[in-house]
Design an enzyme around this catalytic site. Sequence first.
Site, PDB file in Angstrom:
ATOM      1  N   LYS A 125     -29.925 -46.594  -3.770  1.00 22.95           N
ATOM      2  CA  LYS A 125     -30.660 -45.998  -4.959  1.00 22.95           C
ATOM      3  C   LYS A 125     -30.253 -44.399  -4.840  1.00 22.95           C
ATOM      4  O   LYS A 125     -30.337 -44.218  -3.408  1.00 22.95           O
ATOM      5  CB  LYS A 125     -31.893 -46.360  -5.131  1.00 22.95           C
ATOM      6  CG  LYS A 125     -32.563 -45.961  -6.576  1.00 22.95           C
ATOM      7  CD  LYS A 125     -32.419 -47.043  -7.522  1.00 22.95           C
ATOM      8  CE  LYS A 125     -32.761 -46.834  -9.007  1.00 22.95           C
ATOM      9  NZ  LYS A 125     -32.709 -48.059  -9.698  1.00 22.95           N
ATOM     10  N   GLY A 164     -26.772 -45.648 -13.627  1.00 20.27           N
ATOM     11  CA  GLY A 164     -27.918 -45.014 -14.259  1.00 20.27           C
ATOM     12  C   GLY A 164     -29.248 -45.362 -14.068  1.00 20.27           C
ATOM     13  O   GLY A 164     -29.458 -46.495 -13.331  1.00 20.27           O
ATOM     14  N   ASP A 165     -30.235 -44.636 -14.284  1.00 18.91           N
ATOM     15  CA  ASP A 165     -31.677 -45.091 -14.365  1.00 18.91           C
ATOM     16  C   ASP A 165     -32.329 -44.170 -14.881  1.00 18.91           C
ATOM     17  O   ASP A 165     -31.784 -43.624 -16.034  1.00 18.91           O
ATOM     18  CB  ASP A 165     -31.813 -45.009 -12.559  1.00 18.91           C
ATOM     19  CG  ASP A 165     -33.458 -45.788 -12.483  1.00 18.91           C
ATOM     20  OD1 ASP A 165     -33.687 -46.877 -12.426  1.00 18.91           O
ATOM     21  OD2 ASP A 165     -34.520 -45.115 -12.504  1.00 18.91           O
TER      22      ASP A 165
HETATM   23  P1  NDP Z   1     -34.692 -43.346 -19.648  1.00 20.98           P
HETATM   24  O1  NDP Z   1     -34.620 -42.244 -19.201  1.00 20.98           O
HETATM   25  O2  NDP Z   1     -33.747 -43.886 -20.714  1.00 20.98           O
HETATM   26  O3  NDP Z   1     -36.039 -43.789 -20.292  1.00 20.98           O
HETATM   27  C1  NDP Z   1     -37.141 -43.675 -19.742  1.00 20.98           C
HETATM   28  C2  NDP Z   1     -38.475 -43.642 -20.438  1.00 20.98           C
HETATM   29  O4  NDP Z   1     -39.810 -43.850 -19.731  1.00 20.98           O
HETATM   30  C3  NDP Z   1     -38.621 -42.488 -21.661  1.00 20.98           C
HETATM   31  O5  NDP Z   1     -39.093 -42.997 -22.653  1.00 20.98           O
HETATM   32  C4  NDP Z   1     -39.451 -41.627 -20.811  1.00 20.98           C
HETATM   33  O6  NDP Z   1     -40.364 -40.726 -21.480  1.00 20.98           O
HETATM   34  C5  NDP Z   1     -40.576 -42.525 -19.855  1.00 20.98           C
HETATM   35  N1  NDP Z   1     -40.939 -42.118 -18.581  1.00 20.98           N
HETATM   36  C6  NDP Z   1     -40.178 -41.595 -17.599  1.00 20.98           C
HETATM   37  N2  NDP Z   1     -40.820 -41.401 -16.551  1.00 20.98           N
HETATM   38  C7  NDP Z   1     -42.257 -41.528 -17.100  1.00 20.98           C
HETATM   39  C8  NDP Z   1     -43.225 -41.041 -16.520  1.00 20.98           C
HETATM   40  N3  NDP Z   1     -43.479 -40.399 -15.349  1.00 20.98           N
HETATM   41  N4  NDP Z   1     -44.483 -41.231 -17.220  1.00 20.98           N
HETATM   42  C9  NDP Z   1     -44.478 -41.713 -18.519  1.00 20.98           C
HETATM   43  N5  NDP Z   1     -43.466 -42.025 -19.152  1.00 20.98           N
HETATM   44  C10 NDP Z   1     -42.244 -41.974 -18.422  1.00 20.98           C
HETATM   45  O7  NDP Z   1     -34.845 -44.643 -18.465  1.00 20.98           O
HETATM   46  P2  NDP Z   1     -34.597 -46.179 -18.456  1.00 20.98           P
HETATM   47  O8  NDP Z   1     -34.996 -46.719 -19.723  1.00 20.98           O
HETATM   48  O9  NDP Z   1     -33.162 -46.381 -17.947  1.00 20.98           O
HETATM   49  O10 NDP Z   1     -35.698 -46.648 -17.410  1.00 20.98           O
HETATM   50  C11 NDP Z   1     -36.754 -47.152 -17.569  1.00 20.98           C
HETATM   51  C12 NDP Z   1     -37.385 -47.871 -16.400  1.00 20.98           C
HETATM   52  O11 NDP Z   1     -36.496 -49.080 -16.256  1.00 20.98           O
HETATM   53  C13 NDP Z   1     -37.267 -47.095 -14.988  1.00 20.98           C
HETATM   54  O12 NDP Z   1     -38.388 -47.736 -14.250  1.00 20.98           O
HETATM   55  C14 NDP Z   1     -36.070 -47.668 -14.373  1.00 20.98           C
HETATM   56  O13 NDP Z   1     -36.065 -47.729 -12.857  1.00 20.98           O
HETATM   57  C15 NDP Z   1     -35.975 -49.224 -14.901  1.00 20.98           C
HETATM   58  N6  NDP Z   1     -34.751 -49.919 -15.037  1.00 20.98           N
HETATM   59  C16 NDP Z   1     -33.608 -49.324 -15.828  1.00 20.98           C
HETATM   60  C17 NDP Z   1     -32.471 -49.966 -15.671  1.00 20.98           C
HETATM   61  C18 NDP Z   1     -31.279 -49.480 -16.578  1.00 20.98           C
HETATM   62  O14 NDP Z   1     -30.366 -49.989 -16.410  1.00 20.98           O
HETATM   63  N7  NDP Z   1     -31.196 -48.276 -17.022  1.00 20.98           N
HETATM   64  C19 NDP Z   1     -32.347 -51.222 -15.083  1.00 20.98           C
HETATM   65  C20 NDP Z   1     -33.477 -51.786 -14.366  1.00 20.98           C
HETATM   66  C21 NDP Z   1     -34.663 -50.955 -14.401  1.00 20.98           C
HETATM   67  P3  NDP Z   1     -39.711 -39.204 -21.333  1.00 20.98           P
HETATM   68  O15 NDP Z   1     -38.644 -39.180 -22.159  1.00 20.98           O
HETATM   69  O16 NDP Z   1     -41.078 -38.436 -22.036  1.00 20.98           O
HETATM   70  O17 NDP Z   1     -39.664 -38.702 -19.855  1.00 20.98           O
HETATM   71  O1  2IT Z   2     -32.948 -50.395 -11.436  1.00 24.83           O
HETATM   72  C1  2IT Z   2     -31.903 -50.754 -11.708  1.00 24.83           C
HETATM   73  O2  2IT Z   2     -31.407 -51.827 -11.377  1.00 24.83           O
HETATM   74  C2  2IT Z   2     -30.918 -49.866 -12.314  1.00 24.83           C
HETATM   75  N1  2IT Z   2     -31.291 -48.680 -12.695  1.00 24.83           N
HETATM   76  C3  2IT Z   2     -29.423 -50.281 -12.544  1.00 24.83           C
HETATM   77  C4  2IT Z   2     -28.699 -50.217 -11.337  1.00 24.83           C
HETATM   78  C5  2IT Z   2     -27.233 -50.619 -11.679  1.00 24.83           C
HETATM   79  O3  2IT Z   2     -26.429 -50.315 -10.757  1.00 24.83           O
HETATM   80  O4  2IT Z   2     -26.878 -51.008 -12.632  1.00 24.83           O
END
Ligand code: NDP
Ligand code: 2IT
Length: 445
Positions: A125, A164-165
Amino acid sequence: MKILSNVMEQVLKRNPNEPEFHQAVKEVLESLEPVAERHPEWVKAGIFERIVEPERQIIFRVPWVDDSGKVQVNRGFRVQFNSAIGPYKGGLRFHPSVYLGIIKFLGFEQIFKNSLTGLPIGGGKGGSDFDPKGKSDGEVMRFCQSFMFELARHIGENTDVPAGDIGVGGREIGYMYGMYKKIRNDFTGVLTGKGLTWGGSLVRTEATGYGLCYFMEAALAAKGKSFNGATVVISGSGNVAIYATQKVHQLGGKVVALSDSNGYIYDAEGIKLDTVKQIKEVERKRISEYVKYHPNAIYTEGCSGIWTVKCDIALPSATQNEIDEESAKALVANGCYAVGEGANMPSTPEAVEVFLKNKVIYGPAKAANAGGVATSALEMSQNSMRYSWTFEEVDAKLKDIMVNIYKNASAAAKEYGDPDNLVLGANIAGFLKVANAMYAQGIAY
Ligand code: NDP
Ligand code: 2IT
């Protein structure tokens, strides 16, 4: 904890002031106690001591120039945690809260999640304390280029493949990929989540949200339930939340609430996803804008209130520790019978306890949100073959993977004597494969 209590003590001593990392490790070690009892050879080979220590941690300076000409300096991270079963694989997070402890917790979780997918990917990560919010495209580009200028020397299609994340989506992956290619003069699948015309996979954008629903569909079906007709609350409004909402609607459920870090919206008629996509993906504005388009919806300031909205199923998809004990109790009191974690570690240990005690169907993050990284691994396969599968092909593979993760986690939970406990099941099922590989590869490894 008995056999593994020394391991936890050492983690606390060696990694001070990293509460999220401690939290993630503690949960896994607690689950693994019965595994340690059955495998004295792994205890003797120091598998448990080794798995909690990253193979490599890289911290670097990221200087860039903002639109006013001022020099800005951020900190970049890549934690290459475990490569026993494949190249390091895991996302990059750009958020002001990022520090080493966050990246380590995420990297540690990623080891077991990636193992659960059944695909050959190790755990890693990375990220930065850079805040993309309010930055121009030019600023984001210059930051991403500077970030990749250093990261490029540490990654590679067979070494470490970031994605991404939070705060890193298609735009950021594009800027980083362009820089990697310029430095290396090499067109390879070194990042996943790429654009569809330059090596990206169909379904990667949708994968985490869709996969979460496929996993929960299997978990619900085992208890005679489904999304059809269910009222669903989803936190966040980013990549995971948006595509979870889309899939819930396709499966006949109704999502009534979404949030961002400022507050949440409630739409009793069901969230109109086109509006959310326009606000978040195109305009990059706040979720509060939604009520301007749909005056019957209600916006409430503060994001934790979303857990007081009555629902059947909750899918936390924003960030770590967003559901505490009080929020978990509020969900249960309102009749919520299933929780599936789209975000990484969104529930505090106390909240998890509330869910398990109340027999909530609980899909822990490393199992439930593995669809994103699984589809990343499918993107890697397609890149290696220089070939692309259709949307339907990738989607079918994703669904298959998620159902298998459910089956494997559920089987491990049964085998270790706590049938409905998918926390135990996911931790054990994810660990076994990695431990076997580490054991076979010897101790110098
Ligand atoms: P994005 O950046 O697309 O969206 C994040 C969302 O969560 C936004 O609405 C953001 O609000 C909100 N958020 C982020 N930080 C905080 C915080 N500290 N408090 C409250 N709200 C918050 O990210 P993703 O959708 O990609 O990721 C969301 C979650 O999913 C994370 O935990 C990530 O690790 C997990 N994840 C993502 C994967 C992926 O493929 N993208 C895969 C597996 C897990 P705001 O815009 O106001 O910051
Ligand atoms: O938390 C996660 O699994 C991710 N943000 C996706 C990682 C990836 O390599 O696609």
